[in-house]
Design an enzyme around this catalytic site. Structure first.
Site, PDB file in Angstrom:
ATOM      1  N   THR A 129       0.844  -1.194   0.000  1.00  0.00           N
ATOM      2  CA  THR A 129       0.000   0.000   0.000  1.00  0.00           C
ATOM      3  C   THR A 129       0.880   1.245   0.000  1.00  0.00           C
ATOM      4  OG1 THR A 129      -1.876   1.137   1.012  1.00  0.00           O
ATOM      5  CG2 THR A 129      -0.362   0.026   2.523  1.00  0.00           C
ATOM      6  N   GLU A 130       0.413   2.273  -0.723  1.00  0.00           N
ATOM      7  CA  GLU A 130       1.233   3.455  -0.995  1.00  0.00           C
ATOM      8  C   GLU A 130       1.734   4.148   0.265  1.00  0.00           C
ATOM      9  OE1 GLU A 130      -1.663   2.507  -2.416  1.00  0.00           O
ATOM     10  OE2 GLU A 130      -2.319   4.091  -3.766  1.00  0.00           O
ATOM     11  N   ASN A 131       0.925   4.124   1.339  1.00  0.00           N
ATOM     12  CA  ASN A 131       1.317   4.875   2.530  1.00  0.00           C
ATOM     13  C   ASN A 131       2.413   4.190   3.332  1.00  0.00           C
ATOM     14  OD1 ASN A 131      -0.807   3.013   3.039  1.00  0.00           O
ATOM     15  ND2 ASN A 131      -1.105   3.920   5.051  1.00  0.00           N
TER      16      ASN A 131
END
Lengths: 230, 222
Positions: B51-53
Site C-alpha cells: 500500500t502506498e502509505n
C-alpha cells in the site's frame, strides 16, 4: 560531551511561524498528522499559508481546520478526495491546489532535504501534470524536470524522541514525516513519548536529531489521533 | 438489463478480479472497489500486498474495536500486519513502484479507452480528488488492470473509444473487470473474454462505448 536540549512547548514552537509561511505537514490520513501543532496554528491564526501535505485530511480534521479558517492560500497535495470541504474550496477558488503525483511529491521533498535542486522523471508524461514543466532529453528519452521542494517550516508527528530531536515513527505514521523532517530550516516535532538522551538506540533512530529544531511532547493525545468510524 | 441482482453482480466482479492475483506476486490494490478483493483471496495464498502509505504484507482488515490507530491502508481502512510485514516511508514506497517491483496493480476508473488509456483522477470543475499514487502505479506496475462498473450511475459507458477526461496514464490498461464482463485491451481494441452470469453478449456490446471484439468460441462465465 552531551547533546543540546531542544525541548519546548507546542505554543512556543508554533509562535515562531510567521504569516505567509510555506509549511510542510506530515501525515497520510490520520497516522502521522501533527494534529496538536495544527490546532495551535489555528488558534494563533497565521495567515496566507502555503501547505505541502499528502492529503487534505477529512472534513473537520487536521489541515481542514486551517482551510475552513481561511488561513490557507495554496495547497500542494496529491489527493484531497476524502475531504469534500477542500474540494469545494478548490472549486470555488478559495484555495489554489497544485496536484503532484504522490511518489514524486515524496522525491521532490527528499531532494529538497538532500540539498538537490530537482529530480528528472518520466512520471506524468502525457498527462496534465506535465503541463508547463521543463522537458529534458536524457538516455534517449524525453523526461520531466520536477523542482525540489523546501519549506520554511516542517511540522512532524513522531512516536518517540529524545531532547536532541532524534525521532522514531509508528507503523504507517512514517509516510512523509521522515522526508519533511529534512526539508526545512525550521523543523518542529510533536512527539508522543519523550525520553532522556540515550533512551533511543542509535540503531532505531529514523530521523537524526541534527535535522530537528524544536521538540514538543504531547501531554495527552486528543480524539484527533483516534480511530475514525466512518 | 439482466435479471441478476446488482449486489450479486458486484460481488461476482470482485471475486473474479481476485482470481487475477496469483502466488508469488507483489500487488497494489487501488482505493475503493479494488481493495475489496482482499476478502476474496485464499488465506494460504503466498502474495505480498503493498500500500502506498508505506507497508508491504497487508493482513486482514480490522473492525474498529481491534484497529491500531497508526495502521491504515492508502484508502484509510484499518489493516493488520502479518508475519513478515514491513513499514517504510513514502519515498521508499514509491521507489518500489517505480523500479518495477509491482507485478500487478488493480485500479478504479472514470474512463478506460480502447487503446488502454486510463482516466481516474479528475472531472474538471466537479470532482478533482487528485491522482494520489495512481499515475505511478499505472505507469510502472508490470501489469495494470481496472475494476469498475461497466457504466456510470447515469448509465453512460465508461469503456470508450477515447477518454474525454484528463488522463492518468497512456496505453497501460491490459484488462478490465466489470459487473458485466471481463474485457481485454488488445492491439485491435476491446475484446470480450468472459461474461457475468445472466448477462448476454448484446448487453455488453450495448453498454460499451467502443467496438467490442467477440470471439467465435464459447465465452466463459463468472
Amino acid at each position: 560531551m552531551s547533546l543540546p536540549d531542544k525541548t519546548t512547548t507546542i505554543e512556543a514552537a508554533v509562535a515562531r511561524i510567521p504569516d505567509g509561511a510555506t509549511i510542510m505537514v506530515g501525515g497520510f490520513g490520520v497516522p502521522g498528522t501533527p494534529f496538536t501543532l495544527i490546532r495551535e496554528l489555528v488558534r494563533q491564526g497565521q495567515k496566507d499559508l502555503t501547505l505541502i501535505k499528502n492529503d487534505a485530511n477529512e472534513t473537520g480534521m487536521g489541515i481542514d481546520l486551517l482551510i475552513a479558517n481561511g488561513q490557507v492560500k495554496t495547497l500542494i497535495s496529491t489527493h484531497i478526495g476524502l475531504n469534500a470541504n477542500a474540494i469545494s474550496a478548490l472549486n470555488s477558488g478559495r484555495i489554489r491546489v497544485e496536484f503532484c503525483a504522490q511518489g514524486i511529491l515524496a522525491e521532490r521533498i527528499r531532494a529538497g532535504g538532500a540539498g538537490l535542486s530537482a529530480i528528472v522523471t518520466d512520471i506524468g508524461l502525457g498527462t496534465e501534470l506535465a503541463e508547463g514543466k521543463q522537458v529534458v532529453e536524457m538516455h534517449g528519452k524525453r523526461l520531466l524536470v520536477e523542482s525540489a521542494l523546501r519549506a520554511d517550516v516542517a511540522l512532524i508527528h513522531a512516536d518517540c524522541a529524545d531532547p536532541f530531536g532524534n525521532l522514531t515513527y509508528a507503523a504507517t505514521a512514517r509516510n512523509f514525516n521522515p522526508l519533511m523532517a529534512m526539508a526545512a530550516p525550521m523543523v518542529i516535532a510533536e512527539v508522543e513519548t519523550l525520553g532522556p538522551l540515550g533512551s533511543l538506540s542509535p540503531e532505531a533512530v529514523e530521523t537524526p536529531g541534527a535535522f530537528v529544531d524544536h521538540v514538543a511532547e504531547l501531554s495527552e493525545l486528543s480524539e484527533d489521533y483516534g480511530i475514525v468510524r466512518r | 438489463m439482466s435479471d441478476a441482482n446488482p449486489l450479486d453482480a458486484r460481488a461476482r466482479m470482485i471475486a473474479r478480479a481476485a482470481r487475477e492475483i496469483t502466488a508469488g506476486m507483489v500487488v497494489n490494490l487501488g482505493i475503493g472497489l479494488p481493495t475489496k478483493v482482499i476478502n476474496h483471496l485464499p488465506a494460504n495464498l503466498p502474495v505480498c500486498l503493498h500500500t502506498e502509505n508505506g507497508m508491504t504484507g497487508i493482513g486482514a482488515t480490522l473492525p474498529y474495536e481491534r484497529a491500531d490507530r497508526n495502521l491504515i491502508d492508502a484508502g484509510g481502512a484499518y489493516v493488520s500486519p502479518i508475519p513478515g510485514s514491513a513499514y517504510f516511508d513514502s519515498a521508499v514506497s514509491f521507489a518500489l513502484v517505480r523500479s518495477g517491483r509491482l507485478d500487478l496493480t488493480m485500479l478504479g476508473a472514470f474512463e478506460v479507452a480502447q487503446n488502454g488509456d486510463l482516466a481516474n483522477w479528475k472531472i474538471p470543475g466537479k470532482f478533482s480528488p487528485g491522482a494520489g499514487g495512481a499515475i505511478e502505479l499505472a505507469q510502472k506496475a508490470r501489469r495494470v488492470v481496472v475494476m469498475t462498473t461497466h457504466t456510470d450511475r447515469h448509465g453512460n459507458p465508461k469503456l470508450l473509444q477515447q477518454c474525454t477526461l484528463p488522463l492518468t496514464a497512456q496505453r497501460r490498461v491490459a484488462r478490465i473487470f466489470t459487473d458485466l464482463a471481463v474485457i481485454d485491451v488488445t492491439a485491435h481494441g476491446f475484446e470480450l473474454c468472459e461474461l457475468a452470469t445472466g448477462v448476454t453478449v448484446q448487453e455488453v456490446t450495448e453498454a460499451t462505448g467502443a467496438p467490442l471484439i467477440v470471439p467465435d468460441t464459447d465465452i466463459p462465465t463468472f
